[in-house]
Scaffold this active site. Structure first.
Site, short mmCIF file in Angstrom:
data_model
loop_
_atom_site.label_atom_id
_atom_site.label_comp_id
_atom_site.label_asym_id
_atom_site.label_seq_id
_atom_site.Cartn_x
_atom_site.Cartn_y
_atom_site.Cartn_z
N HIS A 43 0.87 -1.19 0.00
CA HIS A 43 0.00 0.00 0.00
C HIS A 43 0.90 1.24 0.00
O HIS A 43 1.16 1.82 1.05
CB HIS A 43 -0.89 -0.03 1.25
CG HIS A 43 -1.98 0.98 1.26
ND1 HIS A 43 -3.21 0.76 1.82
CD2 HIS A 43 -2.03 2.25 0.78
CE1 HIS A 43 -3.97 1.83 1.69
NE2 HIS A 43 -3.27 2.76 1.08
N GLU A 70 -2.54 -1.69 -3.39
CA GLU A 70 -3.72 -0.94 -2.94
C GLU A 70 -3.33 0.50 -2.65
O GLU A 70 -2.18 0.81 -2.34
CB GLU A 70 -4.35 -1.60 -1.71
CG GLU A 70 -3.41 -1.70 -0.53
CD GLU A 70 -4.03 -2.40 0.67
OE1 GLU A 70 -4.82 -3.33 0.50
OE2 GLU A 70 -3.68 -2.01 1.80
N HIS A 190 -8.56 -5.65 6.83
CA HIS A 190 -8.34 -4.65 7.87
C HIS A 190 -8.70 -5.21 9.23
O HIS A 190 -9.83 -5.62 9.47
CB HIS A 190 -9.11 -3.34 7.63
CG HIS A 190 -8.25 -2.15 7.97
ND1 HIS A 190 -7.98 -1.80 9.25
CD2 HIS A 190 -7.55 -1.31 7.18
CE1 HIS A 190 -7.15 -0.76 9.24
NE2 HIS A 190 -6.86 -0.44 8.00
#
Ligand code: PXP
Length: 237
Positions: A43, A70, A190
């Site tokens: 990320h 991401e 998450h």
């Protein structure tokens, strides 16, 4: 089978703390694959506080499992993803200074923008996924915009899980059903961990992929600490 994609941001964070290339992010990603990870997630954020843009370029030719990038689709992020051509891009609506992702897209409000971005990735053969809350309208809209998958934001599930697993999972089961009905495959991520993951998988067995970083790296510390301390003590005998 639900695939495990290991998010290696925290390894990069540790590297960045000292300036040198230790731990080596590419080496650690290859170890994750060797130990069974079915994908690697990164990320990159605009301040490059953990994964750097160069890491993303360096990782691509080395990985043999699914590569998932991401992030917020800024022009720099879009250029990077189009250059690297990972298996999957997961679009996240986080502000540049966000500590971590904390909400899904408003696909209705950002429809024009997302349509354009999804199309750019789709035309290069990159699978697309939108980070989404458990909201039927948003999920239906994600399908209309042409996303291949959604990634269900599991932060709220993790938060409520300890108190009441049944009520924590309920909106996710319903969201997953809506996604399926609309032709979307489902990822999730998450705050998933060893405590809350088994029940999530049991309740939504057809989740394609979970991406897990924080808890997995903390568990690696816990599980590896004893061995490391003993090894150092052996050096001092
Ligand atoms: N999915 C997204 C979109 C994220 O931003 C993150 C954190 O980088 C994760 C999954 C993984 O979350 P965690 O580190 O809590 O496992």
């Amino acid at each position: 089978m639900t695939k495990l994609s290991v998010n290696i941001n925290k390894i990069a964070l540790l590297r960045n703390a000292r300036g040198a290339n230790y731990p080596n992010v590419c080496e650690m990603a290859l170890l994750c694959e060797k130990y069974g990870a079915e994908g690697i997630t990164v990320h990159p954020r605009p301040d490059e506080r953990h994964i750097r843009y160069k890491d993303v370029m360096d990782l691509k030719p080395l990985l043999s499992t699914e590569f998932n990038i991401e992030g917020y689709p800024s022009p720099t992020f879009i250029d990077l993803v189009l250059k690297v051509k990972p298996h999957q891009v997961t679009l996240v609506p986080d502000a540049p200074d966000a500590l971590t992702s904390s909400a899904g897209w408003d696909c209705l409000k950002h429809a024009t923008f997302l349509l354009e971005v999804l199309d750019a990735f789709c035309s290069k053969g990159i699978r697309t996924s939108l980070f989404i809350d458990t909201d039927n309208k948003q999920i239906e809209q994600a399908a209309k915009l042409g996303a291949d998958r959604i990634e269900l934001y599991t932060g709220p599930y993790a938060e409520r899980f300890a108190k009441n697993p049944e009520s924590a999972i309920k909106p996710y089961v319903q969201a997953a059903q809506t996604a399926r009905k609309n032709g979307l495959s489902i990822n999730a991520g998450h705050d998933l961990n060893l405590q809350n993951l088994p029940y999530f998988k049991l309740s939504i067995p057809y989740v394609e992929e979970v991406s897990i970083g924080h808890a997995l790296i903390v568990d690696a510390l816990h599980r590896g600490l004893e061995n490391s301390i003993q090894s150092y003590k052996n050096c001092l005998k």
